[in-house]
Design a protein around this motif. Structure first.
Motif, PDB file in Angstrom:
ATOM      1  N   LEU A  37      -4.850  -8.473   0.821  1.00  0.00           N
ATOM      2  CA  LEU A  37      -3.397  -8.689   0.783  1.00  0.00           C
ATOM      3  C   LEU A  37      -2.895  -9.166   2.136  1.00  0.00           C
ATOM      4  O   LEU A  37      -2.078  -8.509   2.777  1.00  0.00           O
ATOM      5  N   ARG A  38      -3.354 -10.285   2.562  1.00  0.00           N
ATOM      6  CA  ARG A  38      -3.019 -10.766   3.906  1.00  0.00           C
ATOM      7  C   ARG A  38      -1.530 -11.000   4.100  1.00  0.00           C
ATOM      8  O   ARG A  38      -0.984 -10.722   5.153  1.00  0.00           O
ATOM      9  N   SER A  39      -0.848 -11.526   3.119  1.00  0.00           N
ATOM     10  CA  SER A  39       0.558 -11.865   3.305  1.00  0.00           C
ATOM     11  C   SER A  39       1.464 -10.633   3.319  1.00  0.00           C
ATOM     12  O   SER A  39       2.523 -10.660   3.924  1.00  0.00           O
ATOM     13  N   ARG A  40       1.044  -9.549   2.663  1.00  0.00           N
ATOM     14  CA  ARG A  40       1.889  -8.361   2.581  1.00  0.00           C
ATOM     15  C   ARG A  40       1.283  -7.153   3.282  1.00  0.00           C
ATOM     16  O   ARG A  40       1.589  -6.018   2.942  1.00  0.00           O
ATOM     17  N   SER A  41       0.455  -7.370   4.256  1.00  0.00           N
ATOM     18  CA  SER A  41      -0.241  -6.242   4.888  1.00  0.00           C
ATOM     19  C   SER A  41       0.275  -5.936   6.294  1.00  0.00           C
ATOM     20  O   SER A  41      -0.422  -5.293   7.054  1.00  0.00           O
ATOM     21  N   GLY A  42       1.467  -6.339   6.607  1.00  0.00           N
ATOM     22  CA  GLY A  42       1.982  -6.156   7.957  1.00  0.00           C
ATOM     23  C   GLY A  42       2.099  -4.714   8.392  1.00  0.00           C
ATOM     24  O   GLY A  42       1.748  -4.360   9.514  1.00  0.00           O
TER      25      GLY A  42
END
Length: 95
Positions: A37-42
């Motif tokens: 989940l690269r885009s939502r893993s902040g």
């Protein structure tokens, strides 16, 4: 080396070992989630760093119980660095 069969040292060391196992599994699962989940893993980055700091902090306490002062101090330094990085990444993510 444990001092007694039922003493506080043994129970504390066993608790630290079990907590480190649970935290390590949580770190691995969190890392896998970050990979997929690269885009939502902040928000997971500061959590990962904080869990790493907990593992090192618990390991430091265990080293002090075993009278390994140098190892304990080095682990405390790593713990503080990870806590600072966790705080900095949290500030970046929440911005």
């Amino acid at each position: 080396m444990y001092y007694t069969m039922r003493g506080a040292y043994r129970k504390s060391k066993m608790f630290i070992d079990y907590a480190n196992i649970v935290l390590t599994v949580a770190i691995v699962i969190g890392f896998i989630i970050i990979l997929f989940l690269r885009s939502r893993s902040g928000l997971l980055f500061p959590i990962e760093l904080f869990m790493g700091a907990l593992v090192n902090g618990l390991s430091s306490a265990k080293q002090f119980m075993n009278d390994n002062k140098l190892s304990g101090i080095l682990l405390i330094v790593v713990t503080v660095v990870l806590l600072v990085l966790s705080f900095l990444t949290l500030m970046v993510v929440t911005r």
